[in-house]
Design a protein around this motif. Sequence first.
Motif, short mmCIF file in Angstrom:
data_model
loop_
_atom_site.label_atom_id
_atom_site.label_comp_id
_atom_site.label_asym_id
_atom_site.label_seq_id
_atom_site.Cartn_x
_atom_site.Cartn_y
_atom_site.Cartn_z
N CYS A 82 25.58 41.22 -21.45
CA CYS A 82 24.88 40.86 -20.21
C CYS A 82 25.03 41.94 -19.13
N THR A 83 25.47 43.12 -19.52
CA THR A 83 25.62 44.22 -18.57
C THR A 83 24.25 44.84 -18.29
N PRO A 84 24.16 45.70 -17.26
CA PRO A 84 22.88 46.36 -16.97
C PRO A 84 22.32 47.13 -18.17
N TRP A 85 23.19 47.73 -18.99
CA TRP A 85 22.70 48.48 -20.15
C TRP A 85 21.94 47.56 -21.09
N TRP A 86 22.48 46.43 -21.41
CA TRP A 86 21.83 45.50 -22.33
C TRP A 86 20.56 44.91 -21.72
N ARG A 87 20.59 44.60 -20.44
CA ARG A 87 19.40 44.04 -19.79
C ARG A 87 18.25 45.06 -19.79
N GLN A 88 18.57 46.33 -19.62
CA GLN A 88 17.54 47.35 -19.63
C GLN A 88 16.91 47.48 -21.01
N GLN A 89 17.72 47.37 -22.06
CA GLN A 89 17.17 47.45 -23.42
C GLN A 89 16.18 46.31 -23.67
N VAL A 90 16.54 45.12 -23.20
CA VAL A 90 15.66 43.96 -23.39
C VAL A 90 14.35 44.17 -22.64
N LEU A 91 14.42 44.65 -21.40
CA LEU A 91 13.19 44.89 -20.63
C LEU A 91 12.29 45.91 -21.32
N ASP A 92 12.88 46.98 -21.84
CA ASP A 92 12.09 48.00 -22.54
C ASP A 92 11.43 47.43 -23.79
N LEU A 93 12.16 46.59 -24.51
CA LEU A 93 11.61 46.00 -25.73
C LEU A 93 10.47 45.03 -25.42
N ILE A 94 10.64 44.25 -24.35
CA ILE A 94 9.57 43.32 -23.96
C ILE A 94 8.31 44.08 -23.56
N LYS A 95 8.46 45.18 -22.83
CA LYS A 95 7.31 46.01 -22.48
C LYS A 95 6.63 46.55 -23.73
N GLY A 96 7.42 46.94 -24.71
CA GLY A 96 6.86 47.42 -25.97
C GLY A 96 6.10 46.33 -26.70
N PHE A 97 6.68 45.12 -26.71
CA PHE A 97 6.00 43.99 -27.35
C PHE A 97 4.65 43.72 -26.69
N GLU A 98 4.64 43.78 -25.37
CA GLU A 98 3.39 43.53 -24.64
C GLU A 98 2.37 44.64 -24.90
N TRP A 99 2.83 45.89 -25.01
CA TRP A 99 1.92 46.99 -25.33
C TRP A 99 1.30 46.79 -26.71
N CYS A 100 2.12 46.45 -27.70
CA CYS A 100 1.61 46.20 -29.05
C CYS A 100 0.60 45.05 -29.05
N SER A 101 0.91 43.99 -28.31
CA SER A 101 0.00 42.84 -28.25
C SER A 101 -1.34 43.24 -27.66
N ALA A 102 -1.31 44.05 -26.60
CA ALA A 102 -2.55 44.49 -25.97
C ALA A 102 -3.37 45.35 -26.92
N GLN A 103 -2.70 46.19 -27.69
CA GLN A 103 -3.42 47.04 -28.65
C GLN A 103 -4.03 46.21 -29.77
N LEU A 104 -3.30 45.21 -30.25
CA LEU A 104 -3.81 44.37 -31.34
C LEU A 104 -5.00 43.54 -30.90
N GLU A 105 -5.03 43.16 -29.63
CA GLU A 105 -6.17 42.38 -29.13
C GLU A 105 -7.48 43.16 -29.21
N LYS A 106 -7.39 44.48 -29.23
CA LYS A 106 -8.59 45.31 -29.30
C LYS A 106 -9.09 45.50 -30.73
N LEU A 107 -8.28 45.09 -31.70
CA LEU A 107 -8.60 45.33 -33.11
C LEU A 107 -9.06 44.04 -33.77
N PRO A 108 -9.92 44.14 -34.78
CA PRO A 108 -10.36 42.93 -35.49
C PRO A 108 -9.25 42.36 -36.36
N GLU A 109 -9.40 41.11 -36.73
CA GLU A 109 -8.45 40.48 -37.64
C GLU A 109 -8.47 41.21 -38.98
N PRO A 110 -7.29 41.43 -39.59
CA PRO A 110 -7.25 42.11 -40.89
C PRO A 110 -8.08 41.38 -41.93
N LYS A 111 -8.86 42.13 -42.68
CA LYS A 111 -9.74 41.55 -43.69
C LYS A 111 -9.26 41.82 -45.11
#
Length: 341
Positions: free
Chosen positions: A297-326
């Motif tokens: 629960c230190t600042p180092w760990w909290r920063q890692q979580v924030l960075d990972l959440i931003k990455g998850f949101e970036w991936c989600s935004a990119q996938l929304e632009k792509l069609p469903e896998p066929k």
Amino acid sequence: MSRQPDLIAILGDGISARCCTRLLERSGIKVGVDTRQRSGNPAVMLSGATLNLLNDCLGERLPTGQYHPITRRIVAWGDNDAVSVKHSGIAFGAHQLSNLLPQPVSDIRAGTAADFLVFAAAPFPESSHQSFGKRIGSAAEAVLLCKEESNACWIESLDSGWIFLIPTGYGQGWLLGVGDELDTLLSRSRYLQRRVVVAEPARAIFETAPRMLSRLSGPNWLACGTDAIAFDPICGDGTGQAAREAVLAAAVIQALTDRDCSETSRDKILEHYHSLLLAAMRRHLRLCVQFYTSGGCTPWWRQQVLDLIKGFEWCSAQLEKLPEPKYGLHNFRLIRRSTAA
């Protein structure tokens, strides 16, 4: 790409490159290999499932009997005491796994023109990377003071990072430190500090945060391997992911070589490849959030979580632009999902 590829060039010499080469050779596709040098992991541990996947890709069993068995995983995570659980795996020292993998049949001669390129090492046609955090890792050989624990791997979290111990033999192993410098992490350890001695200064320093190319495929190329898409070592699935990428890459190329594959279909197949790896990264980031949320629960760990959440949101935004896998994978082949059953 206006026609089906006749010669496939594999550029690289890691797990993905070796597995993709062997899968294509076994399917009768003409392959040339440019074995670009890349730095391998100092040590690696494989689960039974990953070992089976490698054997399936290569079409033969790796001679692993002489390598070191791991039967326990000991976890000291967050504020919890160390817990030992059963584990089934084998460990390899520096370059041991790479030396076991079969060599490619053919090399690319200078000036050879290929119809399709598989980039399993840098440089890539698409050089832009997305990085989901920043946390430096370092690795060093270690002497195990508790030799009776030579069958157990350890993972321990600390205020400013975490340490992973992989035994590679009786009384010897490798330490991986992520976050702070390895010596600093070890000096603050509750458990590993009294169990290991670093044999010599860290021999490898590298980025461990998840990252990937912004584009993993193009009109006449695709990218795979840890230089193209890298997972956080906290999940211990880097080798398995590299092999799965090879399976998908080989299946995509086999589909492209089908004489009935139209130009429109080729574009969709390559888009499918990029989409699936993007989705794999998103799943990985979600899993990493769970590990880093519970690690401290230190600042180092909290920063890692924030960075990972931003990455998850970036991936989600990119996938929304792509069609469903066929398409789906069936017996190492790519087929339309409507016919997968």
